[in-house]
Design a protein around this motif. Sequence first.
Motif, PDB file in Angstrom:
ATOM      1  N   CYS A  57       0.832  -1.205   0.000  1.00 27.73           N
ATOM      2  CA  CYS A  57       0.000   0.000   0.000  1.00 27.73           C
ATOM      3  C   CYS A  57       0.862   1.249   0.000  1.00 27.73           C
ATOM      4  CB  CYS A  57      -0.892  -0.009   1.248  1.00 27.73           C
ATOM      5  SG  CYS A  57      -1.995   1.408   1.421  1.00 27.73           S
ATOM      6  N   THR A  58       0.494   2.223  -0.826  1.00 27.00           N
ATOM      7  CA  THR A  58       1.104   3.553  -0.744  1.00 27.00           C
ATOM      8  C   THR A  58       0.030   4.538  -0.306  1.00 27.00           C
ATOM      9  OG1 THR A  58       0.611   4.041  -3.070  1.00 27.00           O
ATOM     10  CG2 THR A  58       2.743   3.083  -2.602  1.00 27.00           C
ATOM     11  N   MET A  59       0.429   5.482   0.535  1.00 28.27           N
ATOM     12  CA  MET A  59      -0.467   6.534   1.012  1.00 28.27           C
ATOM     13  C   MET A  59       0.302   7.852   0.977  1.00 28.27           C
ATOM     14  SD  MET A  59      -2.218   4.919   4.457  1.00 28.27           S
ATOM     15  CE  MET A  59      -0.939   3.745   4.986  1.00 28.27           C
TER      16      MET A  59
ATOM     17  N   PHE B 201      -0.589  11.983   2.323  1.00 26.17           N
ATOM     18  CA  PHE B 201      -1.617  12.927   2.750  1.00 26.17           C
ATOM     19  C   PHE B 201      -1.106  14.354   2.765  1.00 26.17           C
ATOM     20  CE2 PHE B 201      -0.404  11.777   7.289  1.00 26.17           C
ATOM     21  CZ  PHE B 201      -0.135  13.058   7.772  1.00 26.17           C
TER      22      PHE B 201
ATOM     23  N   TRP C  28      -2.349  17.728   4.784  1.00 24.28           N
ATOM     24  CA  TRP C  28      -3.247  18.286   5.795  1.00 24.28           C
ATOM     25  C   TRP C  28      -3.049  19.798   5.855  1.00 24.28           C
ATOM     26  CZ3 TRP C  28      -2.044  21.108  10.202  1.00 24.28           C
ATOM     27  CH2 TRP C  28      -3.092  21.318  11.108  1.00 24.28           C
TER      28      TRP C  28
ATOM     29  N   LEU D 216       6.411  -0.359   7.613  1.00 21.48           N
ATOM     30  CA  LEU D 216       5.859   0.903   7.107  1.00 21.48           C
ATOM     31  C   LEU D 216       6.939   1.968   7.089  1.00 21.48           C
ATOM     32  CD1 LEU D 216       2.485   2.579   7.598  1.00 21.48           C
ATOM     33  CD2 LEU D 216       4.525   3.891   8.225  1.00 21.48           C
ATOM     34  N   GLU D 217       7.173   2.513   5.905  1.00 22.43           N
ATOM     35  CA  GLU D 217       8.108   3.632   5.797  1.00 22.43           C
ATOM     36  C   GLU D 217       7.311   4.919   5.672  1.00 22.43           C
ATOM     37  OE1 GLU D 217      10.637   3.710   2.300  1.00 22.43           O
ATOM     38  OE2 GLU D 217      12.047   5.061   3.286  1.00 22.43           O
TER      39      GLU D 217
ATOM     40  N   SER E  39       7.575   9.490   5.767  1.00 21.68           N
ATOM     41  CA  SER E  39       8.339  10.734   5.763  1.00 21.68           C
ATOM     42  C   SER E  39       7.328  11.860   5.909  1.00 21.68           C
ATOM     43  CB  SER E  39       9.090  10.842   4.435  1.00 21.68           C
ATOM     44  OG  SER E  39       9.642  12.125   4.273  1.00 21.68           O
ATOM     45  N   MET E  40       7.468  12.667   6.958  1.00 23.84           N
ATOM     46  CA  MET E  40       6.482  13.708   7.258  1.00 23.84           C
ATOM     47  C   MET E  40       7.192  15.052   7.452  1.00 23.84           C
ATOM     48  SD  MET E  40       3.902  13.814  10.561  1.00 23.84           S
ATOM     49  CE  MET E  40       3.187  12.191  10.261  1.00 23.84           C
ATOM     50  N   TYR E  41       6.702  16.072   6.778  1.00 22.12           N
ATOM     51  CA  TYR E  41       7.323  17.382   7.009  1.00 22.12           C
ATOM     52  C   TYR E  41       6.327  18.507   6.777  1.00 22.12           C
ATOM     53  CZ  TYR E  41       7.965  16.457   2.057  1.00 22.12           C
ATOM     54  OH  TYR E  41       7.755  16.095   0.745  1.00 22.12           O
TER      55      TYR E  41
ATOM     56  N   MET F 217      15.827   9.030   3.408  1.00 17.57           N
ATOM     57  CA  MET F 217      14.561   9.480   2.817  1.00 17.57           C
ATOM     58  C   MET F 217      13.334   9.119   3.642  1.00 17.57           C
ATOM     59  SD  MET F 217      15.114  11.310   0.141  1.00 17.57           S
ATOM     60  CE  MET F 217      13.686  11.288  -0.984  1.00 17.57           C
ATOM     61  N   GLY F 218      13.530   8.535   4.820  1.00 18.31           N
ATOM     62  CA  GLY F 218      12.372   8.194   5.630  1.00 18.31           C
ATOM     63  C   GLY F 218      12.739   7.289   6.784  1.00 18.31           C
TER      64      GLY F 218
ATOM     65  N   VAL G 242       0.883  20.132   6.672  1.00 19.20           N
ATOM     66  CA  VAL G 242       1.757  18.971   6.874  1.00 19.20           C
ATOM     67  C   VAL G 242       1.584  18.014   5.694  1.00 19.20           C
ATOM     68  CG1 VAL G 242       2.243  16.964   8.344  1.00 19.20           C
ATOM     69  CG2 VAL G 242       1.614  19.145   9.398  1.00 19.20           C
ATOM     70  N   SER G 243       2.699  17.588   5.135  1.00 19.71           N
ATOM     71  CA  SER G 243       2.716  16.654   4.016  1.00 19.71           C
ATOM     72  C   SER G 243       3.350  15.345   4.478  1.00 19.71           C
ATOM     73  CB  SER G 243       3.537  17.281   2.884  1.00 19.71           C
ATOM     74  OG  SER G 243       3.599  16.429   1.771  1.00 19.71           O
ATOM     75  N   CYS G 244       2.831  14.224   4.031  1.00 21.95           N
ATOM     76  CA  CYS G 244       3.368  12.934   4.482  1.00 21.95           C
ATOM     77  C   CYS G 244       3.207  11.869   3.408  1.00 21.95           C
ATOM     78  CB  CYS G 244       2.626  12.497   5.750  1.00 21.95           C
ATOM     79  SG  CYS G 244       3.167  10.929   6.471  1.00 21.95           S
ATOM     80  N   THR G 245       4.255  11.089   3.197  1.00 20.01           N
ATOM     81  CA  THR G 245       4.148   9.904   2.351  1.00 20.01           C
ATOM     82  C   THR G 245       4.352   8.669   3.229  1.00 20.01           C
ATOM     83  OG1 THR G 245       6.506   9.930   1.804  1.00 20.01           O
ATOM     84  CG2 THR G 245       5.047  11.070   0.299  1.00 20.01           C
ATOM     85  N   MET G 246       3.577   7.636   2.960  1.00 24.27           N
ATOM     86  CA  MET G 246       3.687   6.368   3.694  1.00 24.27           C
ATOM     87  C   MET G 246       3.605   5.241   2.679  1.00 24.27           C
ATOM     88  SD  MET G 246       1.094   6.790   6.941  1.00 24.27           S
ATOM     89  CE  MET G 246      -0.090   7.980   6.288  1.00 24.27           C
ATOM     90  N   LYS G 247       4.245   4.143   3.022  1.00 28.18           N
ATOM     91  CA  LYS G 247       4.213   2.976   2.154  1.00 28.18           C
ATOM     92  C   LYS G 247       4.333   1.775   3.061  1.00 28.18           C
ATOM     93  CE  LYS G 247       7.973   2.324  -0.209  1.00 28.18           C
ATOM     94  NZ  LYS G 247       9.089   2.275  -1.182  1.00 28.18           N
ATOM     95  N   PHE G 248       3.433   0.803   2.959  1.00 29.89           N
ATOM     96  CA  PHE G 248       3.632  -0.363   3.811  1.00 29.89           C
ATOM     97  C   PHE G 248       3.634  -1.649   3.009  1.00 29.89           C
ATOM     98  CE2 PHE G 248      -1.108  -0.183   4.701  1.00 29.89           C
ATOM     99  CZ  PHE G 248      -1.454  -1.473   4.337  1.00 29.89           C
TER     100      PHE G 248
ATOM    101  N   MET H 138      12.773  -0.986   2.679  1.00 28.45           N
ATOM    102  CA  MET H 138      11.629  -0.603   1.857  1.00 28.45           C
ATOM    103  C   MET H 138      12.017   0.051   0.533  1.00 28.45           C
ATOM    104  SD  MET H 138       8.791  -1.621   3.185  1.00 28.45           S
ATOM    105  CE  MET H 138       7.407  -0.596   2.658  1.00 28.45           C
TER     106      MET H 138
END
Lengths: 103, 103, 103, 103
Positions: free
Chosen positions: B72-74, B76, B78, C5-6, C8-10, C41-42, C70-76, D41
Amino acid sequence: MSMLLEFSMYPLGQGESVGDYVARSLDIIDRSGVAYRLNPMGTVLEGEWDEVMGVVKQCFDRMSADCGRVSCTMKFDWRKGATGRLTGKVASVERHVGRDLKQ
Amino acid sequence: MSMLLEFSMYPLGQGESVGDYVARSLDIIDRSGVAYRLNPMGTVLEGEWDEVMGVVKQCFDRMSADCGRVSCTMKFDWRKGATGRLTGKVASVERHVGRDLKQ
Amino acid sequence: MSMLLEFSMYPLGQGESVGDYVARSLDIIDRSGVAYRLNPMGTVLEGEWDEVMGVVKQCFDRMSADCGRVSCTMKFDWRKGATGRLTGKVASVERHVGRDLKQ
Amino acid sequence: MSMLLEFSMYPLGQGESVGDYVARSLDIIDRSGVAYRLNPMGTVLEGEWDEVMGVVKQCFDRMSADCGRVSCTMKFDWRKGATGRLTGKVASVERHVGRDLKQ
């Protein structure tokens, strides 16, 4: 026409609202002739690697010309010999679900 | 309503065509009542953290129930106090560019 | 322990250098007790959904408390019954390649 | 050497375990001479656009030669004139946090 690539590119350090920079990219994309669809979180391009990456590179060259830091996420889905997926993938999901979905 | 979250979730090891699994997720999303838009590379949800992540979790629970591996990629975005961005962000880009874009 | 889960939030709108904000997240992660590895990178977390997402949520709550965007990418990558993948996946790739790789 | 790019590429439809395909990519990366670090990852490359994208393209050409569907996520962070960020970014976060972190 077998690659779908979604990307989102924006500068860091240019304040919280980056609409002007995003608009410059969309202007490049829209004039490129490459098939695309804009959504609230990115732009999806369809084409071969060189076409699609060529457009992303043009957007990057423009943004890095006057921004000190550029962040970008990309995601691609390549399927051998597939075409028309910019509209076809959503239509296929709707057929599986059996009703219209919001797009 | 200040978070936009795009996600794309699919199983590994269930063959090359995963439309049935994606359709089950879209059915969950469409029935959830959370605002969303489907695009060729993912689904964008709008809401508060708990609403949005609650929907993603439901999709994950369903998929992991009968798949051995789930990817899964996410992503967001905000923005404090912002609303109506599911349609507003694209409209804002169009205003900046000064013409209609493909969506 | 089956999910990697990787993320990166900024923040956007806090200037080009966001190291202070990233450091606050890493402080939360490091104190959480959840297994993790930081890369350029995360950060990759390993655990069950609730543990992993609980840490991401704490980082988001802290960042959104004093940032407007706030921007965030996630990947699990979830694999049924798998454990020790934070170190195991890289070791497995090295075995397949037949030599040590840079990590 | 101002771009850090993390990517993760794998085939769909080749079963649940895709280690052989990932290993072929890592072999290409490791022999390319481009600076990189592997994590659980993805792989982070450092270089200019053409170097970094050239390596990703080689991996794609190899994978698409015998796989019918290829999925890939990429994320880059470009900073004007910056160098040595493959190790420097983590070291900088550690300085901000004030202690060693797990990497």
